[in-house]
Design an enzyme around this catalytic site. Structure first.
Site, PDB file in Angstrom:
ATOM      1  N   LYS A 170      63.887  29.258  24.170  1.00 33.02           N
ATOM      2  CA  LYS A 170      63.282  29.789  25.392  1.00 33.02           C
ATOM      3  C   LYS A 170      63.426  31.312  25.384  1.00 33.02           C
ATOM      4  O   LYS A 170      64.490  31.827  25.008  1.00 33.02           O
ATOM      5  CB  LYS A 170      63.986  29.168  26.604  1.00 33.02           C
ATOM      6  CG  LYS A 170      63.373  29.461  27.945  1.00 33.02           C
ATOM      7  CD  LYS A 170      64.115  28.679  29.040  1.00 33.02           C
ATOM      8  CE  LYS A 170      63.508  28.882  30.420  1.00 33.02           C
ATOM      9  NZ  LYS A 170      64.193  28.061  31.450  1.00 33.02           N
ATOM     10  N   SER A 214      61.173  25.429  34.355  1.00 28.97           N
ATOM     11  CA  SER A 214      60.648  26.641  33.758  1.00 28.97           C
ATOM     12  C   SER A 214      60.640  26.611  32.229  1.00 28.97           C
ATOM     13  O   SER A 214      60.054  27.503  31.605  1.00 28.97           O
ATOM     14  CB  SER A 214      61.488  27.839  34.211  1.00 28.97           C
ATOM     15  OG  SER A 214      62.828  27.710  33.772  1.00 28.97           O
ATOM     16  N   SER A 228      65.078  22.700  35.208  1.00 29.59           N
ATOM     17  CA  SER A 228      64.142  23.359  34.290  1.00 29.59           C
ATOM     18  C   SER A 228      64.192  22.862  32.854  1.00 29.59           C
ATOM     19  O   SER A 228      63.336  23.252  32.044  1.00 29.59           O
ATOM     20  CB  SER A 228      64.380  24.875  34.311  1.00 29.59           C
ATOM     21  OG  SER A 228      63.962  25.427  35.532  1.00 29.59           O
TER      22      SER A 228
END
Length: 484
Positions: free
Chosen positions: A78, A153, A177
């Site tokens: 990420k 996310s 997330s």
């Protein structure tokens, strides 16, 4: 090429020399170039650096010095996790040109395990969102239906695996997330206990809630990833000194049957009927395996959304204060004085959702409102944690839906509140600091993945993974691939 296989099977092929690390990575590179213009999982990648890591892995294997099951495995990170000399954008204009000068601790640990870093993966800006639509780099699309969101996310991390662009990935989970995008993309996502995995080198959103964790195709894959990244880190003041078992080995030790709690508050209004039916089928599986299924109550669940969006935004407003155009990141060229630098830099650099959360967080922390909002929210947070502690007096773990719905259409949430309500089943885990895992449990009639969530007790990830593995290893949801 095994781009759609679980990590364990890919690792076996590397060990048997059926494929080399360079060949495996090249297959991921080719796949990324073929599909990512439609998926949007990647913010950037460094082909030369990744190939150099893959060649080094092949050389270790040829010399009989393999570092373990992650050696040569393409892993995506990420884009808020630092990798030395690589971009870290947090999917924000604020950090569009930032290059990280050091590795995050989780990056270092994966590097020491031989993982090959392939790409920087998209997210909601600074991890604020549940759909990866709030990204300055553009949205990430769900590989199972490109008109729908991949979740957030950590949507880029989940979509990249589902699309066959990487074998495994790391995400972060502040309110769901990791688990929600894993649920939307037919994957396993694990949010570890708060303090089990270091956050040093990870851009902070809400420091009392953030946690790094793996996303992978199977529970066994997630166990391998967790074994590599867990452990005390003196560079992270919230890191806890705890015994780290071999989570993969623990999967195969005979355990159970377990006592599983079904929280009655998680099966009320707003739960999609197809999601409810799939989760109930998973519960029935455990019951048929001899597990004791009990109804439990988490009575303060209804306050979770309000409490979460006070605590998280308050911490967000504090963490985002460092982006002022002075030390690093974007600086407005239109500023005419010192005050202008602050205001114009932040106005130009942050997106709408980040600004909304900074304003809300600043408000609840402001003089005269601290006691009324933030302090009260922290007290209710304690009650939410106590709900789970009370439930664990009766059961070993809790089973529930991960998300009230399957992946929703892009742009379908017309107000921020609609999006926030989608976090109702995941945020309690973060506020209580517990481990939570989402794994596939079926598909809707239109082919959208559905996830079931298991919530464990603090630092009992080995037991949580064992419970999940009992279901995951008896089903073949991971073989249901998207048609890209």
């Amino acid at each position: 090429m095994p781009i759609n296989l679980p990590l364990t099977q890919v690792s076996s092929q590397l060990d048997s020399r059926a494929i080399s690390a360079v060949e495996l990575l090249q297959a991921c590179i080719d796949r990324t170039k073929a599909v990512d213009s439609r998926v949007g999982a990647f913010n950037s990648f460094d082909e030369a650096a990744a190939l150099a890591q893959a060649r080094a892995s092949d050389e270790r294997r040829a010399a009989g010095k393999t570092l373990g099951p992650l050696d040569g495995i393409p892993v995506g990170l990420k884009d808020i996790i630092s990798v030395k000399d690589q971009p870290l954008t947090a999917s924000s204009k604020m950090l569009a040109n930032y290059i990280s000068p050091y590795d995050a601790t989780v990056t270092r640990k994966l590097r020491e395990a031989g993982a090959v870093f392939w790409g920087r993966l998209n997210l909601d800006e600074f991890a604020m969102g549940s759909s990866t639509e709030n990204s300055a780099m553009g949205p990430t699309n769900n590989p199972y239906d490109l008109a729908r969101v991949a979740g957030g996310s950590s949507g880029g991390s989940a979509a990249a695996i589902a699309a066959g662009e990487v074998t495994a990935a790391l995400g972060t989970d502040t309110g769901g997330s990791i688990r929600q995008p894993a649920s939307f993309c037919n994957l396993v996502g694990l949010k570890p206990t708060y303090g089990l995995v270091s956050r040093y080198g990870v851009s902070a959103y809400a420091s009392s809630l953030d946690q790094v964790g793996p996303i992978a195709r199977t529970v066994e894959d997630a166990a391998i990833m967790l074994s590599a990244i867990a452990g005390h880190d003196p560079l992270d003041s919230t890191s806890i000194l705890a015994e780290i078992p071999d989570y993969r080995a623990a999967l195969h030790q005979k355990k159970g049957p377990w006592r599983l709690g079904v929280p009655k508050e998680y099966f009320g209004d707003g739960l999609d009927p197809e999601v409810a039916a799939a989760v109930q089928t998973a519960i029935n599986f455990y019951k048929n395996q001899g597990c004791e299924i009990r109804e439990v109550s988490l009575p303060h669940t209804e306050y979770g959304i309000a409490v979460y969006y006070i605590v998280a935004t308050a911490e967000c407003s504090s963490n985002m204060a460092r982006f002022d155009g002075i030390r690093y990141g974007h600086r407005s060229t239109a500023a005419t004085d010192a005050v202008d630098i602050y205001s114009k830099t932040r106005a130009e650099g942050f997106g709408e959702e980040v600004k909304r959360r900074i304003i809300l967080g600043t408000y609840v922390l402001s003089s005269g409102y601290y006691d009324a909002y933030y302090l009260r929210a922290q007290k209710v947070r304690t009650l939410i944690r106590q709900d789970f502690i009370d439930a664990y007096k009766q059961v070993d773990a809790i089973i529930a839906p991960t998300s009230p719905t399957p992946a929703f259409l892009k742009g379908s949430h017309k107000t921020p509140l609609e999006a926030y309500l989608g976090d109702i089943y995941t945020i309690g885990v973060n506020m209580a600091g517990l481990p939570g895992l989402s794994m596939p449990c079926g598909f809707t009639q239109t082919g959208l993945p559905i996830g079931v969530q298991l919530i464990g007790q603090p630092f009992k990830e080995a037991e949580l993974l064992s419970i999940a593995h009992a279901y995951d290893s008896a089903h073949d949801w991971a073989k249901h691939l998207p048609n890209l």
